[in-house]
Each structure stands twice: as structure tokens, then as C-alpha cells.
Design an enzyme around this catalytic site. Structure first.
Site, PDB file in Angstrom:
ATOM      1  N   GLU A 153       0.864  -1.075  -0.106  1.00 25.18           N
ATOM      2  CA  GLU A 153      -0.058  -0.097   0.153  1.00 25.18           C
ATOM      3  C   GLU A 153       0.834   1.243   0.054  1.00 25.18           C
ATOM      4  OE1 GLU A 153      -2.495  -0.544   3.376  1.00 25.18           O
ATOM      5  OE2 GLU A 153      -3.948  -1.777   2.194  1.00 25.18           O
ATOM      6  N   GLU A 312      -7.130  -7.706  -0.608  1.00 25.55           N
ATOM      7  CA  GLU A 312      -7.261  -7.783   0.791  1.00 25.55           C
ATOM      8  C   GLU A 312      -8.485  -7.385   0.867  1.00 25.55           C
ATOM      9  OE1 GLU A 312      -4.731  -5.488   3.313  1.00 25.55           O
ATOM     10  OE2 GLU A 312      -2.960  -5.936   2.654  1.00 25.55           O
TER      11      GLU A 312
HETATM   12  C1  GAL Z   1      -4.347  -3.055   5.158  1.00 24.64           C
HETATM   13  C2  GAL Z   1      -3.095  -3.188   5.259  1.00 24.64           C
HETATM   14  C3  GAL Z   1      -2.955  -4.741   6.020  1.00 24.64           C
HETATM   15  C4  GAL Z   1      -3.824  -4.603   7.277  1.00 24.64           C
HETATM   16  C5  GAL Z   1      -5.158  -4.180   6.860  1.00 24.64           C
HETATM   17  C6  GAL Z   1      -6.074  -4.027   8.171  1.00 24.64           C
HETATM   18  O1  GAL Z   1      -4.276  -1.643   5.053  1.00 24.64           O
HETATM   19  O2  GAL Z   1      -2.193  -3.567   4.105  1.00 24.64           O
HETATM   20  O3  GAL Z   1      -1.497  -5.056   6.381  1.00 24.64           O
HETATM   21  O4  GAL Z   1      -3.003  -3.785   8.155  1.00 24.64           O
HETATM   22  O5  GAL Z   1      -5.014  -3.073   6.395  1.00 24.64           O
HETATM   23  O6  GAL Z   1      -7.288  -3.474   7.700  1.00 24.64           O
END
Ligand code: GAL
Length: 673
Positions: A153, A312
Site C-alpha cells: 500500500e 485484501e
Molecule cells: C491494510 C494493510 C494490512 C492490514 C489491513 C487491516 O491496509 O495492508 O496489512 O493492516 O489494512 O485492515
């Protein structure tokens, strides 16, 4: 040509971030077994592992990662392998404290979280290249390797650094962009407030100033910061391409506009082999599935319409909002399949096993603290099976009906200080127009203002304060060629340097809209205006009004009260073969829908009166056929007419006529033929 799909995957991807280093090795075997039980096909590994992979400068320990990759391979699970460059080890910062980023106020961040990086720092760059090279050499042809996941990110939590190294790098960027200091003075309008420079060496980042600083400088610094971060991505990518040919390289985006606002994803989309995205529901009371659809549409658009991958999202609640509700039963599958409908070739989560320690221990996961005797686990297993039945969806493309223009540079410019009203929020307008289109069951592509728009019958411009002349010409050509355009207020105002276009507002869009705006007249907080129009239809506006003068356009709605009473509020301009609408106030959803309804008639888009509200219908088509996704976000069973018979892939049943979709359920029909 680099590969664009994860190597070795045949169906949709399913899995999540896997952080085995947080657990004793005795747990790994169980992880792999449960992954297989859930139907996991790919996991992301090693994203935060630099300190373990290189415990001392130059001393590497790859043994544990070897064992993790070999174990996953044994279980047939593909690996999206991270380069761990988002968190350099503590020893690195001891040696190079200047690699920690500095805020505009001059505060240097500390080690102890993540993402504390000055992206112009030469030591960071060298160390990132070194660890990336070693990983690529060691694992570049590992049989489990499917995808490279660079960093994590980019752009959050630090979007720009203001240290001396960045100042020097900024000057180099200015020299490359403008040639000399005179051109910078011209572009930034430094005659204002005596900001004139006589040497590039006098220029600094836009650090804290007593009052508002130069807006063009601030805008350029955003461009510079984005480009600097991108340099680091492409450096790692090139190493991976060289040492690990045939394996695609990605970095996970956050296109949802509220989660990362500093990255120009149009530019980044061209640099990755596969666009991947992270998306989390913002639970602020609005309809989360609409926001999800918008993020997915934007991600697909950044990918140029090609399939992308949701890398994710969450199985249930997150832990970083003020209040973090759990997902309702079935919502995780609906969310996942809504991303798939809009172009994702899979659904992955943060994370596989819920952490016991650290800042994210209350963030949901695929395997919760409660283990396998939990609702979340059962739903995860169900989703794995559902995705497995959708393998023919892979590589097909989502079909869009209309386009919405979006440009990060315009957004950056518009959010700078000292604008006519702080209540005008371009993001809010983008959401509002998107929601109206969503409620009309129209699938949206986002497009850059200078992109070819000729395939869309309707193009909506929610807010485009910064409009280059090239974009203005593009929109004019689009309308002349037969397109229908809808433009919201405070668009077409400045050029790429935040300089007002010459002549009357809206400089770059005057001709296409057939009007000028003499003056902006923003409203006070809570103030509203009535807007009256065809058939006595009365609409309501707030935040913004304008003194509009028709110059070819006709008035369709006019202001009923307020300073602008009697003047045009919503106009329509016939130009060439097409039509351009202009909306000069902030209409509520009802008002926007009325205008979009009229514009849709001009565009010959028939309304879908046969679909209930919040029942989403999206189509993905390709060599494997046409797939109709129907997602019922309501608590009521729905019936949706099919225009062809087919097979419902989640139940295996035949589908024809009217398809029954139970409350909260998803159906995916692969149409015959
Ligand atoms: C994302 C990040 C992950 C984790 C997640 C939690 O932005 O890439 O590592 O922190 O958020 O929601």
C-alpha cells in the site's frame, strides 16, 4: 511481455495474508491443512518480514521462509511473495536515521510502526534493492511462486516527506519538469505575494508557512511525491522482472478514495503487471455495498478494463475505525462476489490467522481467535467452495454502461486551501453521482478526462475543478460526436498549474456547455435553494450556487430563491450530434436522479424498472461465455428477469425466465450460448 495473471492458478484466487512468523512453527502444519480444508488457493507471504530475513546488516536467514514456501507448495497453495520493503529493520534506522520521514512541520517520525520511509533516501533505496535482489535470486523460480507483491500500500500511512533529501530531489524533479527557474516562476505564479525565485536552489518543499502557501507549489509537490514513490516501485519491479521472468509483479492499491488519496492510480495502473486492490468497508452509516461497487469499478478502470485481483478485504469487522461492526451473516460472501462481479479474479483477505499480539489483534481474519467452531470460519469454507464453482468467470471482462470522469490531480488541486467554500467536496459529488447511477442499475467505468470516451452513451463529470484544455477539447469532441455529457459545478476552472483558464468560467468547458458563469455564490452552512423546472418539478440545492449566463444552452431548471433567483440552475446544450448538461448547485439524490433521468433519455438509455433497489446485476463476458451476477443486498427475496437461460453456478441448477434470489444471497448464471 510480462505475465498478467498469477502463475499456476487456474480458477479464481482465494486466500489471504499469511504471517507465519507470528506463530511457532508447530502451528504451520495446521495452517496448511486448514487452508486446504477452506479451499485456499493463494496466500500473500513475507510482507513485513525484513527484520527476520535480515536480522543483522548483510546476514540473512531465509531458512524459515524456505520451509514456509515448501510447505505451502506441498499443499498445492500458490504464493504471492512480498518484498518486505515497507518496514526496514530497526538496525537499518540506527545506521540511517535520515531514512525516517519528516512532516511538513519538521517532525521526524520514529521506528516502531510501519511505513516510516523517506522515499528519496539513497540508503533506503539501496537496501530495498538489495533485499529484493536476494529474494528474487532465492525464490524467483520456486514452484510455489505465483505473484510478486512489492511493498505494501504505497502512499499510506506516509504520503510525502519534507526532509532535506526530498528538497534536493524535488529540485531535480523541477529541473527535469520545467527546465529552469523562470519556467517554475511562470507555472507557479510567483509574482503573487513576492514569491519569486532566482535560483532553483532556493526552492523547498511546501513546509509549514505562517499562512496559506503557493497552491501550484503544493500541487506539484503532490505530483513529485507520487512520482518519487513510483520510482521505488519500478526499481523493485525491474529487479524482479530480470531475476524472476514469467512471474507477474504487483503492488496492492487502495483505490477506495477515502483510504488513500495521494497516489495517482491512473499512472500506477500502467506500471504493474496485474492491478490488485485492498478494500475495507467504511461503516459511517452509508450504504457500504455502494461504496464497495464504486471502489471495484474504479479498480477495474485503473486496470484498463482487464481483470484485477482483490488482494485484501475483511472477513468481518476491522479494528481501525471508531466503531467496528461485525459483518452480518452472508455479508462476507456478498462483498467478495460483488468484487468478483466487477472484475476481480478472486477474493483474498487480511489475514489468514487472527494475530494474538500487535496492533491488529482485534481485526477479523479467516481463522478467528475462536478457531474453526465459529461462524466466520464456516462462512470462509462456504466462500471457498463458491469461488471454486466460478472458475469460468476468470479472465472475463465486466461490461459497463456509462462513464464517470475521475482525475487524482484535479482532486488534489481542488482540496488545496482557500477555495470558495470548504463545504464543496469533490469526493462527495463523485459518491453522489455514482450512487444515482448505481440505483439506476447502470454499471460504471471510471475514465481519465483525456481518455477516449466515444464508446459511452453517457459521461458524467461529478467535479473536475482542474481541467486541462486537452480534456476540455476531448469532452467537446465527445458531445459533438453524439455523446451525452453531465457536468457538475466548479468544473473546468483551472489548468494543470492551478491557474484560472483565461476568459469567463468555466474556461475549459465554456464551449461544450454553451454558457458562462459570472460568479460563484456558495451558500452558508445549512442554507438551501429551491430549483424549479419542467412540469413544476421542484428540486433542492445547497452548498453552492452560481450566476450562470446561457450562451447557447437552454435553461431546464432555474433558481427559485436566493441570490441567484430566476437564473439558470440546470442547463442543456445541444452541440453537434450530442447534448451537454450542466448542474450549477449541489442537488440532493432526488434532484440528481431527475437530471440524470433526463440525460439518460438523451443518451437513449432505457430505465431498468424491472429490478428492485439494492439488487445488483452485473455482467462479465469473455471466451468462456457470459456470466450474470445478481446480488441481493436486501432482506427480501427477489425475482430478476433473465434475458437468456443458463446454469446457476453456485447451486448447479438450471435458470430461465425469472431467477429467484433469496434475501442476502448471490446468484451467478452462466448464460447458454
Ligand atoms: C491494510 C494493510 C494490512 C492490514 C489491513 C487491516 O491496509 O495492508 O496489512 O493492516 O489494512 O485492515
Amino acid at each position: 511481455m510480462p505475465e498478467t495473471t498469477p502463475k499456476g492458478l487456474t480458477g479464481l484466487a482465494f486466500g489471504g495474508d499469511y504471517n507465519p512468523e507470528q506463530w511457532p512453527e508447530s502451528v504451520w502444519q495446521e495452517d496448511a491443512r486448514l487452508m486446504r480444508e477452506a479451499g485456499v488457493t493463494m496466500v500473500s507471504v513475507g510482507i513485513f518480514s525484513w527484520a527476520l530475513l535480515e536480522p543483522e546488516p548483510g546476514r540473512h536467514d531465509f531458512g524459515w521462509l524456505d520451509r514456509v514456501l515448501d510447505l505451502l507448495h506441498t499443499y498445492g497453495i500458490r504464493v504471492d511473495l512480498g518484498t518486505p520493503t515497507v518496514v526496514p529493520p530497526a538496525w537499518f534506522y540506527r545506521a540511517h536515521p535520515d531514512a525516517l520521514p519528516v512532516t511538513a512541520e519538521g517532525v521526524r517520525h520514529e521506528f516502531g510502526s510501519r511505513g516510516a520511509i523517506c522515499h528519496s533516501n539513497v540508503h533506503y533505496r539501496a537496501a530495498a534493492a538489495d533485499i529484493t535482489t536476494r529474494l528474487a535470486e532465492r525464490y524467483g523460480d520456486h514452484p510455489a511462486l505465483a505473484l510478486w507483491h512489492v511493498h505494501n500500500e504505497y502512499g499510506v500511512p506516509v504520503s510525502a516527506c519534507y526532509c532535506d533529501s526530498c528538497a534536493a530531489h524535488f529540485r531535480t524533479w523541477l529541473a527535469r519538469t520545467y527546465g529552469d527557474v523562470d519556467a517554475v516562476n511562470e507555472a507557479w505564479g510567483t509574482a503573487f505575494w513576492g514569491q519569486h525565485y532566482t535560483d532553483l536552489g532556493q526552492i523547498n518543499p511546501p513546509r509549514a508557512t505562517p499562512t496559506v502557501g503557493n497552491p501550484a507549489q503544493a500541487l506539484d509537490y503532490k505530483r513529485f511525491a507520487d512520482a518519487t514513490i513510483r520510482e521505488n516501485f519500478t526499481a523493485e519491479r525491474d529487479i524482479l522482472h530480470r531475476l524472476s521472468p514469467g512471474v507477474p509483479v504487483t503492488t496492492n492499491f487502495m483505490t477506495a478514495l477515502s483510504q488513500c488519496d495521494s497516489i495517482d492510480y491512473w499512472a500506477w495502473g500502467r506500471e504493474v503487471d496485474l492491478v490488485t486492490n485492498d478494500h475495507y468497508l467504511i461503516t459511517d452509516g452509508r450504504r457500504t455495498h455502494v461504496n464497495l461497487a464504486m471502489a471495484a469499478d474504479l479498480t477495474r478502470s485503473v486496470a484498463g478494463g482487464a481483470p484485477w485481483l482483490l488482494l485484501e478485504h475483511s472477513t468481518s469487522g476491522v479494528n481501525w475505525q471508531p466503531r467496528n461492526p461485525a459483518k452480518a451473516p452472508g455479508q462476507m460472501a456478498r462483498n467478495s462476489l460483488a468484487h468478483v462481479a466487477r472484475g476481480s479474479d478472486g477474493a483474498l483477505f487480511f489475514q489468514w490467522r487472527q494475530s494474538r499480539r500487535g496492533a491488529e489483534k482485534f481485526h477479523s481474519a479467516m481463522l478467528p481467535h475462536g478457531g474453526t467452531e465459529t461462524r466466520v470460519w464456516r462462512e470462509v469454507v462456504g466462500l471457498g467452495a463458491a469461488l471454486d464453482s466460478l472458475s469460468t468467470v476468470r479472465s472475463t471482462r465486466t461490461e459497463a454502461d456509462v462513464a464517470v470522469l475521475w482525475d487524482w490531480h484535479s482532486w488534489w488541486a481542488q482540496n488545496l486551501q482557500w477555495r470558495p467554500s470548504e463545504d464543496h467536496d469533490p469526493r462527495e459529488r463523485a459518491d453522489a453521482f455514482y450512487e444515482v447511477l448505481y440505483d439506476r442499475h447502470l454499471t460504471v467505468d471510471f475514465a481519465h478526462p483525456e481518455a477516449d470516451l466515444s464508446s459511452y452513451p453517457l459521461v458524467v463529470v461529478p467535479a473536475l475543478y482542474l481541467t486541462t484544455q486537452a480534456a476540455g477539447d476531448n469532452l467537446r469532441r465527445y458531445v459533438e460526436g453524439g455523446g451525452t455529457l453531465v457536468v457538475s459545478y466548479f468544473s473546468g476552472i483551472v489548468d494543470e498549474h492551478d491557474a484560472v483558464h483565461e476568459g469567463a468560467y468555466p474556461g475549459a468547458l465554456r464551449d461544450v456547455l454553451g454558457l458562462t458563469v459570472e460568479e460563484f455564490s456558495p451558500l452558508l452552512a445549512g442554507e438551501r435553494v429551491q430549483v424549479t423546472g419542467p412540469d413544476g418539478l421542484a428540486l433542492t440545492g445547497d452548498v453552492w450556487t452560481e450566476f450562470v449566463v446561457e450562451r447557447g444552452a437552454e435553461t431546464v431548471w432555474s433558481y427559485g430563491d436566493g441570490l441567484t433567483a430566476g437564473r439558470p440552475a440546470v442547463t442543456r446544450h445541444r452541440l453537434g450530434e450530442g447534448t451537454a448538461w450542466y448542474v450549477s448547485t449541489r442537488l440532493d439524490a432526488h434532484g440528481l436522479d431527475a437530471v440524470i433521468g433526463r440525460a439518460a433519455e438523451d443518451a437513449h438509455i432505457a430505465p431498468r424498472t424491472d429490478l428492485p433497489r439494492d439488487v445488483e446485476v452485473v455482467r462479465r463476458t469473455g471466451a468462456s461465455g457470459s456470466h450474470l451476477f445478481v446480488i441481493n443486498h436486501t432482506a427480501t427475496d427477489a425475482k430478476v428477469p433473465l434475458d437468456a437461460a443458463g446454469t446457476e453456478l453456485l447451486t448447479g441448477e438450471r435458470a430461465a425466465g425469472r431467477l429467484a434470489v433469496p434475501a442476502g444471497a448471490v446468484r451467478v448464471v452462466r448464460l447458454d450460448g
